[in-house]
Write an enzyme that holds these catalytic residues in place. Structure first.
Site, PDB file in Angstrom:
ATOM      1  N   LYS A 164     145.827  13.429  29.299  1.00 44.80           N
ATOM      2  CA  LYS A 164     145.251  14.759  29.084  1.00 44.80           C
ATOM      3  C   LYS A 164     145.788  15.755  30.122  1.00 44.80           C
ATOM      4  O   LYS A 164     145.956  16.947  29.823  1.00 44.80           O
ATOM      5  CB  LYS A 164     143.725  14.692  29.161  1.00 44.80           C
ATOM      6  CG  LYS A 164     143.093  13.878  28.040  1.00 44.80           C
ATOM      7  CD  LYS A 164     143.182  14.600  26.705  1.00 44.80           C
ATOM      8  CE  LYS A 164     142.277  13.991  25.655  1.00 44.80           C
ATOM      9  NZ  LYS A 164     142.245  14.774  24.429  1.00 44.80           N
TER      10      LYS A 164
ATOM     11  N   TYR B  44     143.907   7.602  30.320  1.00 47.58           N
ATOM     12  CA  TYR B  44     143.291   8.680  29.529  1.00 47.58           C
ATOM     13  C   TYR B  44     143.431  10.024  30.250  1.00 47.58           C
ATOM     14  O   TYR B  44     143.948  10.996  29.686  1.00 47.58           O
ATOM     15  CB  TYR B  44     141.816   8.338  29.298  1.00 47.58           C
ATOM     16  CG  TYR B  44     140.993   9.435  28.647  1.00 47.58           C
ATOM     17  CD1 TYR B  44     141.249   9.833  27.344  1.00 47.58           C
ATOM     18  CD2 TYR B  44     139.959  10.061  29.342  1.00 47.58           C
ATOM     19  CE1 TYR B  44     140.495  10.828  26.735  1.00 47.58           C
ATOM     20  CE2 TYR B  44     139.193  11.054  28.746  1.00 47.58           C
ATOM     21  CZ  TYR B  44     139.470  11.439  27.448  1.00 47.58           C
ATOM     22  OH  TYR B  44     138.726  12.429  26.853  1.00 47.58           O
TER      23      TYR B  44
END
Ligand code: NAP
Length: 255
Positions: A164, A160
């Protein structure tokens, strides 16, 4: 007095606007005067959320289903958005996922592909298409939603936070390449906000919310409405000299 935050006559696309932060962002943009397209994965969910936002704000709000992990669907999304509200002035790449906590040792190729597809490749493809349209139209504002974790990953959130971090890095490149065309590109890095994503984290790791709150200077998890000011600022003429930046909305959480 001229209102630099006024978005009357502007159009915006917010991905993942059916709930959570994206829903608050879409409402804030519509309250500032913009017509707004929101997306989610299912058309019924998009229609319901769009109808509610239109009712609340009195603006034209349209829902269009699009899976951000499906590259080919993104062309269709832009075509439908253009049909619904005209060319876009504002894009918020908000939709993002972190379905489970996954230590490095457990990462599979398919999981990494899924996270990168939704959190990185989809937003880049959409920005590529919308950016080209904004260049033709004489400018626009693109806002990529990342996370405080984009600066420093943590245990269990490697895929994750890395996805990002990649989007944060690409934000700067987009801003650089498109500045000459009056297309501004910025990133917003939220800290802990009370949404389904945070509730999922709490369900998986009891105490997660408390820990996240403790990591902020304000010692709390924020309400989704508290993201709106930054989004309207970056979308509007209040920020005409702001591009290539990244802005933490995180209660002073350190990175
Ligand atoms: N909440 C936080 O504390 C926090 C902190 C840092 C960063 N963020 C970032 O902020 C953004 C919004 O987070 P949130 O907390 O509001 O999440 P959320 O409550 O889980 O909402 C996610 C939104 O994205 C949509 N979505 C999910 N998967 C999608 C897909 N594959 N294609 C298209 N749309 C999809 C969902 O719509 P449907 O379910 O209708 O498809 C929903 O509207 C994310 O990028 C997240 O990484 C959140």
């Amino acid at each position: 007095m001229h209102d630099r935050f006024d978005l009357s006559g502007r159009t915006a696309l917010v991905t993942g606007g059916t709930r959570g932060l994206g829903n608050a962002m879409a409402r804030g943009l519509a309250e500032a005067g913009a017509d707004v397209v929101i997306t989610g994965r299912k058309q019924e969910g998009c229609d319901a959320a769009a109808a509610e936002l239109a009712e609340l704000t009195g603006r034209n709000v349209v829902g269009i289903a699009c899976h951000m992990g499906e590259w080919a669907e993104i062309d269709t999304l832009l075509a439908c958005a253009n049909e619904a509200v005209g060319g876009l002035d504002i894009l918020v790449n908000n939709a993002g996922i972190n379905p489970v906590f996954m230590p490095i040792a457990d990462i599979t190729e398919s999981y990494l592909d899924k996270l990168l597809a939704v959190n990185f490749k989809g937003p880049v493809r959409l920005a590529q298409l919308v950016g080209a349209q904004m260049i033709e139209r004489g400018g626009g504002s693109i806002i990529n939603i990342v996370t405080i974790g984009a600066y420093n990953g943590g245990p269990g959130v490697g895929p994750y936070s890395a996805s990002k971090a990649a989007l944060l890095n690409m934000t700067r490149v987009m801003a650089w390449e498109w500045a000459q065309h009056k297309v501004r590109v910025n990133a917003v890095a939220p800290g802990p906000f009370d949404t389904d994503m945070m509730r999922g984290a709490e369900a998986a790791i009891p105490g997660f919310n408390e820990g996240a709150a403790a990591a902020t200077l304000q010692k709390r998890v924020a309400d989704p409405d508290e993201i709106i000011g930054m989004i309207v600022y970056l979308a509007s003429d209040a920020s005409t000299f702001v591009t290539g930046g990244d802005f933490k909305v995180a209660g002073g959480m350190l990175t």
